[in-house]
Structure formats: C-alpha cells, structure tokens
Design a protein around this motif. Structure first.
Motif, PDB file in Angstrom:
ATOM      1  N   ARG B 230       0.844  -1.198   0.000  1.00  0.00           N
ATOM      2  CA  ARG B 230       0.000   0.000   0.000  1.00  0.00           C
ATOM      3  C   ARG B 230       0.880   1.250   0.000  1.00  0.00           C
ATOM      4  N   ASP B 233       2.262   1.730   3.345  1.00  0.00           N
ATOM      5  CA  ASP B 233       3.334   0.861   3.855  1.00  0.00           C
ATOM      6  C   ASP B 233       4.720   1.467   3.680  1.00  0.00           C
ATOM      7  N   PRO B 269      -3.723   4.114   3.348  1.00  0.00           N
ATOM      8  CA  PRO B 269      -3.882   2.787   3.967  1.00  0.00           C
ATOM      9  C   PRO B 269      -4.771   1.830   3.178  1.00  0.00           C
ATOM     10  N   TYR B 272      -3.308   0.202  -3.029  1.00  0.00           N
ATOM     11  CA  TYR B 272      -2.150  -0.563  -3.480  1.00  0.00           C
ATOM     12  C   TYR B 272      -1.554   0.131  -4.701  1.00  0.00           C
TER      13      TYR B 272
END
Lengths: 247, 366
Positions: B230, B233, B269, B272
């Motif tokens: 994501r 991330d 969050p 992707y």
C-alpha cells in the motif's frame, strides 16, 4: 439452593424443557429446582468476549477517529501504534475465543448450540417470538425459558453471531492488509477484499457490524437486568455460575 | 511482413554502442526490482527476441494514461515504443490516420495472430448498444472484442480499463464497464491508477518483453511487483502515523510540520500502488509529498468511496451524507432512549405489584 425449606415443603422438583426451550415448571406450591444451562467454557467465552468487545470498541473508535496529535518528535511516541496493537491483540483473543466457542457448538449440547442456529422454518417458533414481543410491549404474560427466549435467540443470531462473523472476517482481512500480501494472513483472508470489492468497503462493513453489536449489547444488557428483576428466574447469575434458578 | 527485428539489432542500427545497451539493461533490471544478474537476462532477451507487436486501443478515457506513459524516465518511453515493442497501432500517437490506421490494425491482427499484445486505455460503454463510444465508425466494444480475440495477452491501462473509474462511477449513465467484463477468455494484467505511474507502465512492458510472460499477479490481476504494497506501507510520513501525529486541517500546524494526512482523508492505507516508492515525474514527488492525501485513484470505485477528505466513506442514501459511525451513533442514541422509556414503564408496572406476593398458580405459565 441456599434457601431453607420447611419440612412440610415438597422437595424441589426438576424443571423440564418444552419444544422451544420453554421451562415446564412443577405445579404451584412445588419448588422448581435449578437447571445447569451454561457450562464453564460458554461462561468463560461470554466474559472474555465482553471484555474484548469493550477494548475493541474503544480502540477501534480511536483508530477511525484518532485523538488530537501528540507534541514533540515522532520518534518519541508510539501512541497510535499502541492503540492499534491493543486493538489487534484484543481482536486475536476475541477470534480465538470464538473458535473455541464454535468447538462447544459441536460438542457442548443444545444450550451451546442454540444461538448458532435458528429454527427458521418452524411456524411455532415465530409464534413464540410474537408472544415474547407482546410481553416486551407489556401487553402479554412472561414465559420462562431454560435457555434463551425465542426473541433473544433471534436477536443473538442476527444481531450478534452474524455481525460477529462479519467483524472477525473483515478484521482479520484488514490485519492481513497490514501484515502484507505475501503473508499467510493474506492467503487466508485476502478473499474478503474480492468479495466486498475494495479496502474502503471492508472498513465500512467493519464499522457497520460494530454498531450492530453495540446496539445488540445495549438491549442485551438491559434485558438481562430487566428479566432478572421481573421474571421468576435468574438471568445474570446464570452466566456466572451456570445454574438457572426458578423462584 | 518479414521477421520483426530484435531490440538489439534495432538500436545497433541506430548507432547506439553495446556499452550503452548494457547500461540500459542494468537500469531496466533495477527499475523492475530484479537482482543485478538479471541485467544479463534482459540483455539476452533484447538480443534474441523479436520485438513484440502492440496494439493500443482507446475507449472511453481521458488520455491521462498516455500522458503519463510518455513521461517515463526509466526506461524512456521512446525506447519502449520505438525499440522494445513494436507499437504498430495507437490512435493517439501514431502517424497514420483514417483508413491507413484501420489498415494497420488489420495487418497486425492478420500477420501476428495470437502473438500481439493488446493494451487498452479506457473502457467500453455498453449502454444504448455501445453507441456512447464510436471510434472508426462502430462501437468500441465491438472493436475491443475483435482485437482481443487473437491477442496473446491483454494489458488494462489505468483505472478505466481495470475498474471502470469516473465514467463507471454512480450513476454510470453509459453503463461503462472494466474490460474484464467483455474479455473473459484472455489473461488480463491490470495496471490501475488515474493515471498509472509511468515507470510502472514501461516496467510491465519491459518485464513481458524480457521474460515472455506476465509478471506475478495478485488476486485482482495487478502485478505484485508494483501493487504488492500500500502507499501507506512505504509512506515517508508513516512515523507520524504510528506516533499519533495528524494534520486536522490543511492549514494547521500539523500540515506545516508534515504530519500524517490520515485524518484529512488520505487513502494511503487502502491503496495498493507504488507512488510512495517510485514517485512521479522522475521521482520528484507524489501527492502526499506535496501535502495532499492520497485519493486512492488505483483502487476500485474510488470515486464512490468519498468524500475524499473524510476518513470514512458515507452513505448518500441516508439523505444527509452520513458515515457508518454517525448512523451507528444515532441509532445507539435512539435505542438508548427506547431502553430508558421501557425501563421507566417497567418500573411503574412493577411498583403496582406488592412485594412478597406468593406465586399464584395462574401466574406460572406451564
């Protein structure tokens, strides 16, 4: 029972169960004996779930609507990290407890099975629900049940067991998202995103199911207290000792 | 048409040295996230494999995918278009027009049957017999099905082809659908984004040319190498998220201090994409780097999951835009009032019952 009996009083008589779990009590003047309804595993699950849900609702709320920012440098704090950790830990405990509960459904007898299954096609059961609704509208008469009364049974299935499954599956799916797509978590729960469409929708379902459980819990606690006070049977202590007493 | 010449033959003919060719291979390997020894694999592929013919179709779209693609820096779009693949048909950037263009597409479909790649930008509207999008005098959906029938593989460029994007957002007046709804018998690689990142687009092509197969895809059909994490991330503001430091508004202290944009609706969050690692415009920046939350443009239905500046999506059917939390809290308040009223009535009723009344026979329901 701790109650003392006069020698002339007949001994407590066993309470039998009708087709829908209704208590068949002995005739007036004969003391009905207690029934062991909730075994230790179910009681433990109930209270573990109770505590976990409180922790999950509070931490979950702060995950969706975070507290005001903490001051100082980012490396000095891990507040949001700890809130998320607590949420995940409580979620894992809830999940494990739920799996153990499912095991009790298989081997724990009819009282363990009750809220996981509804006699949807039984007309008599729906009539019992209607009677129970009448009682809660204070126009009918109360009826004693050994397990859950049909209305409670209905609510526990549709407003607790089903939303609980939604919460667990969406919750583990969201956890899988954080753990990463290469992990076993994603292998096991990644399908939830395919079913619901996208990550935002999974979050929305998680929130919505939580509110259903909150509404259920409010009514559940009120009814448990109310029945304990107005019915001639114990409700709250039955989930502590396991025994349902009739008075 | 004769044998397609290889990439290596072509660039040697253009006067590029072998040294520069190997440099290009190394850079391509790096941009795909491959180990250094894969530079040799790429070089070998470029030397031996004929260039892959590509047909690039445009349906309902805004051309932002093409705009992004031509800005690719690693590899340069010109290298991809002119050398690695043989981009034989692309309505937007091809020299031919009209009948010449239509002739070109027929030639490719005949000469490279089952070998060409179909790249689709935009999507087909199915409503009104597909007449909301008419390239070359007939519905786009017909052309799409026809060209897809003999393609080796299909690339869905951007969110339009992958998910539907803005033209498929509610209420979707033209019934626009993502291409996998009409192409059901071919492998489709989805490269979503509005637009997708340039280096991701060229990277996917480089991978296919190098290894002759599609890269590993996730459950939704996106290449894992670019869509495996994501935006959240790898976000450089992630430290502020974990610490609990958020900007509340776009003009507060948090916004100036570069705090996390979660509370102003950042979709990092739930998205992707490779924005936080690859970034945009040769790695200059990306939305969060410029102080704006991610809109989640590479996610399905991102237009309908709004509002963009709120954490939770709303349910427009509840009249006023309400989120799950507001609806839930309102319902809880109503139930709370109901419980209080019910408890009051119960208490009044109980008060009428005299205490210590023995249980009468008729009070037992048996």
């Amino acid at each position: 029972m701790s109650k003392m009996y006069h020698p002339s009083t007949p001994l407590p008589s066993r309470v039998r169960e009708g087709h829908f779990g209704e208590a068949i009590l002995p005739p007036a003047g004969v003391q009905p004996g207690p029934v062991y309804v909730y075994d230790a595993a179910i009681r433990l699950w109930h209270w573990v779930t109770f505590l976990a849900i409180i922790v999950l609702c509070v931490t979950g709320y702060f995950i969706g609507s975070p507290l005001p920012s903490v001051g100082g440098e980012a490396h000095e704090h891990y507040l949001f990290g700890w809130i998320r950790f607590t949420h995940f830990a409580a979620g894992m405990i809830l999940g494990v407890a739920f799996v153990l509960r499912l095991y009790r459904v298989l081997v724990g007898g009819k009282h363990a099975r009750q809220i996981f299954w509804i006699p949807f096609w039984s007309l008599g059961w729906w009539k019992e629900i209607f009677e129970e609704v009448r009682w809660y509208l204070i126009i009918g008469k109360p009826k004693e049940y050994v397990g859950h009364n049909p209305l409670a049974h209905f609510a526990m299935f549709f407003m607790f067991v089903l939303p609980m499954l939604v919460l667990l599956f969406t919750g583990f799916a969201l956890y899988a998202e954080g753990a990463g797509v290469h992990t076993g978590w994603y292998t096991w729960f990644g399908w939830v995103f395919s079913v619901l469409g996208d990550s935002m929708t999974v979050r929305t379902w998680h929130h919505a199911a939580m509110w259903v459980v909150i509404l259920f819990s409010m009514v559940h606690m009120y009814m448990a207290i109310r029945e304990d006070m107005t019915h001639r049977q114990t409700t709250i202590s039955a989930m502590i000792s396991g025994w349902r007493f009739y008075r | 048409m004769g044998r397609q010449e290889t990439f290596y033959e072509l660039i040697r003919r253009q006067g590029i040295s072998r040294r520069n060719f190997l440099k290009f291979c190394s850079l391509s390997a790096a941009s795909l996230g491959l180990a250094p020894h894969f530079a040799g694999t790429i070089a070998h592929a470029m030397e031996t494999k004929p260039r892959v013919p590509v047909i690039w179709l445009h349906g309902l779209e805004c051309t932002c995918c093409t705009e992004s693609f031509i800005r690719s820096a690693h590899p340069l779009a010109k290298d991809v278009i002119l050398s690695m693949v043989s981009l034989d048909y692309d309505d937007t950037i091809m020299a031919a027009a009209g009948h010449q263009a239509e002739q070109a597409i027929e030639d490719i479909m005949r000469d490279y049957k089952g070998q060409y790649i179909l790249a689709v930008e935009g999507n087909p509207p199915l409503g009104n017999d597909g007449t909301f999008c008419i390239p070359g005098g007939r519905p786009f959906v017909e052309k799409l099905k026809e060209v897809a029938a003999d393609a080796a593989a299909v690339i869905a460029w951007g969110s339009c082809a992958s998910w539907g994007c803005v033209q498929a957002a509610k209420p979707n007046p033209t019934t626009a659908v993502p291409i996998h709804k009409v192409i059901t018998d071919k492998p489709i690689i989805k490269v979503p984004g509005c637009p997708p990142i340039a280096e991701v687009m060229t990277g996917v092509i480089t991978f296919y040319v190098t290894f002759g197969q599609l890269p590993a895809l996730d459950r939704q059909g996106r290449p894992l190498m670019f869509y495996g994490q994501r935006v959240h991330d790898k976000c450089y503001r992630r430290g502020h998220f974990d610490a609990g430091q958020f900007s509340e508004k776009f003009d507060d202290f948090g916004a100036r201090a570069g705090y996390c944009l979660y509370k102003v609706g950042c979709r990092g969050p739930t998205t992707y994409n490779a924005c936080s690692t690859t970034r945009w415009n040769e790695g200059v920046s990306f939305p969060i780097g410029s102080g704006h939350g991610c809109l989640g443009c590479s996610e399905p239905d991102f237009w309908d999951n709004g509002p963009f500046y709120e954490r939770l999506e709303t349910f427009p059917q509840f009249g006023a835009e309400m989120s799950a939390d507001r609806i839930g809290a309102t319902a809880a308040a109503i139930v709370g009032v109901g419980i209080a009223a019910h408890a009051g009535i119960t208490a009044l009723r109980q008060a009428r019952v005299k205490p210590n009344t023995p249980v009468a026979a008729d009070e037992r329901v048996v």
